[in-house]
Design a protein around this motif. Structure first.
Motif, PDB file in Angstrom:
ATOM      1  N   TYR A  12       0.832  -1.190   0.000  1.00 42.76           N
ATOM      2  CA  TYR A  12       0.000   0.000   0.000  1.00 42.76           C
ATOM      3  C   TYR A  12       0.878   1.256   0.000  1.00 42.76           C
ATOM      4  CZ  TYR A  12      -3.628  -3.286   1.345  1.00 42.76           C
ATOM      5  OH  TYR A  12      -4.491  -4.343   1.369  1.00 42.76           O
ATOM      6  N   TRP A  13       0.380   2.247  -0.705  1.00 43.95           N
ATOM      7  CA  TRP A  13       1.054   3.554  -0.736  1.00 43.95           C
ATOM      8  C   TRP A  13      -0.003   4.616  -0.474  1.00 43.95           C
ATOM      9  CZ3 TRP A  13       1.404  -0.376  -4.196  1.00 43.95           C
ATOM     10  CH2 TRP A  13       2.637  -1.026  -4.283  1.00 43.95           C
ATOM     11  N   ALA A  14       0.381   5.622   0.281  1.00 44.43           N
ATOM     12  CA  ALA A  14      -0.614   6.594   0.702  1.00 44.43           C
ATOM     13  C   ALA A  14      -0.036   8.001   0.740  1.00 44.43           C
ATOM     14  CB  ALA A  14      -1.150   6.226   2.088  1.00 44.43           C
ATOM     15  N   TRP A  15      -0.950   8.954   0.695  1.00 43.71           N
ATOM     16  CA  TRP A  15      -0.619  10.356   0.941  1.00 43.71           C
ATOM     17  C   TRP A  15      -1.347  10.793   2.209  1.00 43.71           C
ATOM     18  CZ3 TRP A  15       3.021  13.081  -1.542  1.00 43.71           C
ATOM     19  CH2 TRP A  15       3.445  12.634  -2.796  1.00 43.71           C
ATOM     20  N   PHE A  16      -0.609  11.393   3.102  1.00 47.49           N
ATOM     21  CA  PHE A  16      -1.161  11.997   4.300  1.00 47.49           C
ATOM     22  C   PHE A  16      -0.921  13.507   4.211  1.00 47.49           C
ATOM     23  CE2 PHE A  16      -2.060   8.669   7.533  1.00 47.49           C
ATOM     24  CZ  PHE A  16      -1.650   7.558   6.819  1.00 47.49           C
ATOM     25  N   ARG A  17      -1.641  14.247   5.031  1.00 45.78           N
ATOM     26  CA  ARG A  17      -1.371  15.677   5.151  1.00 45.78           C
ATOM     27  C   ARG A  17      -1.559  16.109   6.593  1.00 45.78           C
ATOM     28  NH1 ARG A  17      -6.564  18.209   1.826  1.00 45.78           N
ATOM     29  NH2 ARG A  17      -8.190  17.615   3.335  1.00 45.78           N
ATOM     30  N   MET A  69      -3.916  16.822  -7.764  1.00 40.43           N
ATOM     31  CA  MET A  69      -4.883  17.604  -7.007  1.00 40.43           C
ATOM     32  C   MET A  69      -5.431  18.705  -7.905  1.00 40.43           C
ATOM     33  SD  MET A  69      -2.829  17.926  -3.368  1.00 40.43           S
ATOM     34  CE  MET A  69      -1.512  18.917  -4.065  1.00 40.43           C
ATOM     35  N   VAL A  70      -6.731  18.731  -8.078  1.00 35.20           N
ATOM     36  CA  VAL A  70      -7.377  19.789  -8.855  1.00 35.20           C
ATOM     37  C   VAL A  70      -8.418  20.465  -7.982  1.00 35.20           C
ATOM     38  CG1 VAL A  70      -7.006  18.541 -11.016  1.00 35.20           C
ATOM     39  CG2 VAL A  70      -9.181  18.308  -9.812  1.00 35.20           C
ATOM     40  N   GLY A  71      -8.807  21.656  -8.391  1.00 33.51           N
ATOM     41  CA  GLY A  71      -9.818  22.372  -7.621  1.00 33.51           C
ATOM     42  C   GLY A  71      -9.413  22.598  -6.178  1.00 33.51           C
ATOM     43  N   LEU A  72      -8.151  23.005  -5.977  1.00 36.13           N
ATOM     44  CA  LEU A  72      -7.654  23.146  -4.612  1.00 36.13           C
ATOM     45  C   LEU A  72      -8.412  24.201  -3.829  1.00 36.13           C
ATOM     46  CD1 LEU A  72      -3.901  22.652  -5.397  1.00 36.13           C
ATOM     47  CD2 LEU A  72      -5.197  21.330  -3.724  1.00 36.13           C
ATOM     48  N   LYS A  73      -8.622  23.914  -2.555  1.00 41.24           N
ATOM     49  CA  LYS A  73      -9.343  24.791  -1.651  1.00 41.24           C
ATOM     50  C   LYS A  73      -8.416  25.272  -0.542  1.00 41.24           C
ATOM     51  CE  LYS A  73     -13.611  22.160  -2.364  1.00 41.24           C
ATOM     52  NZ  LYS A  73     -14.708  21.414  -1.700  1.00 41.24           N
ATOM     53  N   LEU A  74      -8.832  26.315   0.145  1.00 45.26           N
ATOM     54  CA  LEU A  74      -8.035  26.844   1.245  1.00 45.26           C
ATOM     55  C   LEU A  74      -7.717  25.762   2.266  1.00 45.26           C
ATOM     56  CD1 LEU A  74      -9.838  30.257   1.885  1.00 45.26           C
ATOM     57  CD2 LEU A  74      -7.697  29.871   0.660  1.00 45.26           C
ATOM     58  N   GLU A  75      -8.705  24.927   2.547  1.00 52.05           N
ATOM     59  CA  GLU A  75      -8.537  23.901   3.573  1.00 52.05           C
ATOM     60  C   GLU A  75      -7.611  22.760   3.158  1.00 52.05           C
ATOM     61  OE1 GLU A  75     -11.384  25.073   2.307  1.00 52.05           O
ATOM     62  OE2 GLU A  75     -12.887  23.488   2.055  1.00 52.05           O
ATOM     63  N   ASP A  76      -7.156  22.772   1.905  1.00 51.91           N
ATOM     64  CA  ASP A  76      -6.183  21.764   1.459  1.00 51.91           C
ATOM     65  C   ASP A  76      -4.756  22.156   1.837  1.00 51.91           C
ATOM     66  OD1 ASP A  76      -8.107  21.412  -1.553  1.00 51.91           O
ATOM     67  OD2 ASP A  76      -8.091  20.073   0.191  1.00 51.91           O
ATOM     68  N   SER A  77      -4.564  23.353   2.331  1.00 51.82           N
ATOM     69  CA  SER A  77      -3.222  23.796   2.719  1.00 51.82           C
ATOM     70  C   SER A  77      -2.698  22.925   3.851  1.00 51.82           C
ATOM     71  CB  SER A  77      -3.258  25.252   3.174  1.00 51.82           C
ATOM     72  OG  SER A  77      -3.586  26.117   2.105  1.00 51.82           O
ATOM     73  N   ALA A  78      -1.511  22.362   3.654  1.00 55.27           N
ATOM     74  CA  ALA A  78      -0.921  21.461   4.640  1.00 55.27           C
ATOM     75  C   ALA A  78       0.434  21.005   4.127  1.00 55.27           C
ATOM     76  CB  ALA A  78      -1.822  20.242   4.867  1.00 55.27           C
ATOM     77  N   VAL A  79       1.151  20.318   4.999  1.00 52.93           N
ATOM     78  CA  VAL A  79       2.330  19.584   4.559  1.00 52.93           C
ATOM     79  C   VAL A  79       1.854  18.196   4.132  1.00 52.93           C
ATOM     80  CG1 VAL A  79       4.581  18.646   5.171  1.00 52.93           C
ATOM     81  CG2 VAL A  79       3.839  20.858   6.100  1.00 52.93           C
ATOM     82  N   TYR A  80       2.205  17.793   2.943  1.00 54.91           N
ATOM     83  CA  TYR A  80       1.792  16.504   2.413  1.00 54.91           C
ATOM     84  C   TYR A  80       2.957  15.527   2.473  1.00 54.91           C
ATOM     85  CZ  TYR A  80      -2.642  18.362   0.767  1.00 54.91           C
ATOM     86  OH  TYR A  80      -3.914  18.903   0.713  1.00 54.91           O
ATOM     87  N   TYR A  81       2.632  14.318   2.931  1.00 51.36           N
ATOM     88  CA  TYR A  81       3.635  13.277   3.090  1.00 51.36           C
ATOM     89  C   TYR A  81       3.241  12.031   2.304  1.00 51.36           C
ATOM     90  CZ  TYR A  81       4.882  15.939   7.299  1.00 51.36           C
ATOM     91  OH  TYR A  81       5.246  16.928   8.194  1.00 51.36           O
ATOM     92  N   CYS A  82       4.195  11.388   1.683  1.00 45.83           N
ATOM     93  CA  CYS A  82       3.928  10.080   1.109  1.00 45.83           C
ATOM     94  C   CYS A  82       4.370   9.018   2.113  1.00 45.83           C
ATOM     95  CB  CYS A  82       4.626   9.884  -0.225  1.00 45.83           C
ATOM     96  SG  CYS A  82       6.420  10.016  -0.186  1.00 45.83           S
TER      97      CYS A  82
END
Length: 119
Positions: free
Chosen positions: A32-37, A81-94
């Motif tokens: 499994y591979w994932a993205w967290f934020r 990621m498309v249609g980004l929103k303000l609430e998508d702001s974060a540090v993203y980790y794989c």
């Protein structure tokens, strides 16, 4: 020694798009591979997960806007990621591992994170 290195983060305006990439030095051990934020003051949240057969799942807040994929030949994990929103702001980790956990502790292998800022 497994190394994951994210790239593709940046500063964008609402509605714009970004694609995150995460090549791995050795993904063969993973199922499994994932993205967290993780946003300021928030817990790390699993955004999307994909398995080696292409099956995927998303947190409700990004469903329909984000697409996770894994290139088996090149050993690269992506997050479109498309249609980004303000609430998508974060540090993203794989992350990678052998179990499809919802929490960060389920994944033993992590990248260093890439900042996504939406304004």
């Amino acid at each position: 020694h497994v190394q994951l290195v994210e790239s593709g983060g940046g500063s964008v305006q609402t509605g714009e798009s970004l694609r995150l990439s995460c090549p791995g030095s050795d993904y063969s051990f993973s199922r499994y591979w994932a993205w967290f934020r993780q946003g300021p003051g928030k817990q790390r949240e699993r955004v999307a997960i994909v398995d080696r057969y292409g099956g995927s799942d998303y947190v409700e807040s990004v469903r329909g806007r984000f697409t996770i994929s894994y290139d088996n030949a090149k050993h690269i994990l992506f997050l479109q990621m498309v249609g980004l929103k303000l609430e998508d702001s974060a540090v993203y980790y794989c992350a990678a591992g052998s179990a499809a956990g919802l929490v960060a502790s389920a994944f033993p292998y992590w990248g260093q994170g890439t900042q996504v800022t939406v304004s």
